[in-house]
Scaffold this motif. Structure first.
Motif: not given
Ligand code: CA
Ligand code: C2E
Ligand code: CA
Ligand code: CA
Length: 277
Positions: A57-59, A115-117, A147-149, A177-179, A198-200
């Motif tokens: 789950m993404e917060a 969680m996004n940082l 942890l998404e950065i 790695i986000d975005d 990685i998150k495309i």
């Molecule tokens: Ca994110």
């Protein structure tokens, strides 16, 4: 005359922008200090494309301001970073998310929570050590958390950020790695970082089923990620056709409105009881 008019309009626009920024800063400070529950977390499910079951789950933070109404996170997070408020925002997010994670475990759910940082967070040793303490207090292991950065955060101040990344990875944390695709880093560069996922970026996924350029980009990223042994998450999956393409091409995880919108805790529990995923 023409340029005068333009100048007046430009000044008015700047003034509006300045006032909005000021209002957000003032109201956010108030929201952080008060007990009025203007801030909340919502959770968006991600599914494993092999099992087709919920794996994480993404917060995501929400702010319903009594003075300003709903303020989108993209807007106030950026302002919080510039106004020196991001540490307080992230502290609030950490407390709430880890408390919810403990609740999910109590209820028997075994999905991870992401969680996004922000940029500044990964350079903030105090904040990061608080994160470790919060988990320990709740008896949770760091591998329950992702942890998404964003990739630009790593390029900006490489040395300290990477040092902290390595330290937290040694403690058992996982980074994503986000975005991905919107910044400058390449997969070859990521190979030297302790990053497993990685998150495309959703800009490549939203029209995947109909856009051949996006298909080419996503296909290339997936092939290279396989070479570098990286797990790939696609965000912004809005239809079954895109989901099917991603599954066929070996993408690991999908997230998007087709699966579910971000949900508040009560709605999430109901969703979990009724979903085919
Ligand atoms: Ca994110
Ligand atoms: P992000 O981390 O890239 O989060 C994904 C965004 O895409 C979320 O927007 C989510 O609601 C949206 N989204 C998910 N699936 C779909 C879809 O199928 N279609 C479309 N069109 N959009 C989809 P949201 O919640 O508005 O958050 C925006 C950004 O604000 C986030 O982007 C992240 O950068 C930031 N943010 C949100 N919560 C937090 C937080 O707790 N801490 C920090 N530092 N940043 C946060
Ligand atoms: Ca993203
Ligand atoms: Ca983002």
């Amino acid at each position: 005359i023409h340029s005068d008019k333009w100048c007046v309009r430009y000044r008015a626009e700047l003034e509006d922008k300045y006032n909005r920024r000021l209002a957000i800063t003032t109201e956010l400070k108030r929201a952080l200090a008060s007990q009025q529950n203007e801030l909340s977390m919502v959770y968006q499910p991600k599914i494993d494309l092999v099992t087709m079951k919920v794996c994480s789950m993404e917060a995501l933070i929400r702010w319903n301001s009594s003075a300003l109404g709903f303020v989108p996170p993209d807007e106030f997070i950026t302002i919080a970073e510039q106004a020196g408020l991001i540490e307080q925002v992230t502290s609030w997010v950490m407390k709430q998310t880890i408390s919810d994670l403990a609740y999910f475990r109590e209820k028997g759910y075994d999905f991870t929570v992401a969680m996004n940082l922000s940029t500044q967070d990964i350079q903030n040793k105090v904040l990061l050590s608080n994160l470790v303490s919060l988990l320990t207090e709740k008896g949770l292991s760091p591998d329950a958390l992702e942890l998404e950065i964003t990739e630009s955060d790593l390029v900006a101040d490489a040395s300290l950020a990477i040092e902290n990344l390595n330290e937290l990875t040694a403690r058992g944390f996982h980074f994503a790695i986000d975005d991905f695709g919107t910044g400058y880093s390449s997969l070859a560069y990521l190979k030297n970082l302790p990053v497993k996922t990685i998150k495309i970026d959703k800009s490549f996924i939203l029209s995947l089923a109909s856009d051949e350029n996006d298909q080419q980009i996503v296909h290339t990223v997936l092939s290279l990620a396989a070479v570098f042994n990286l797990k790939v998450v696609a965000e912004g999956v809005e239809d079954l056709a895109s989901l099917t393409i991603l599954k066929d091409w070996g993408c690991d995880v999908a997230q998007g409105y087709y699966i579910s919108r971000p949900l508040k805790l009560a709605d999430l529990e109901e969703w979990l009881q009724n979903t085919p995923f």
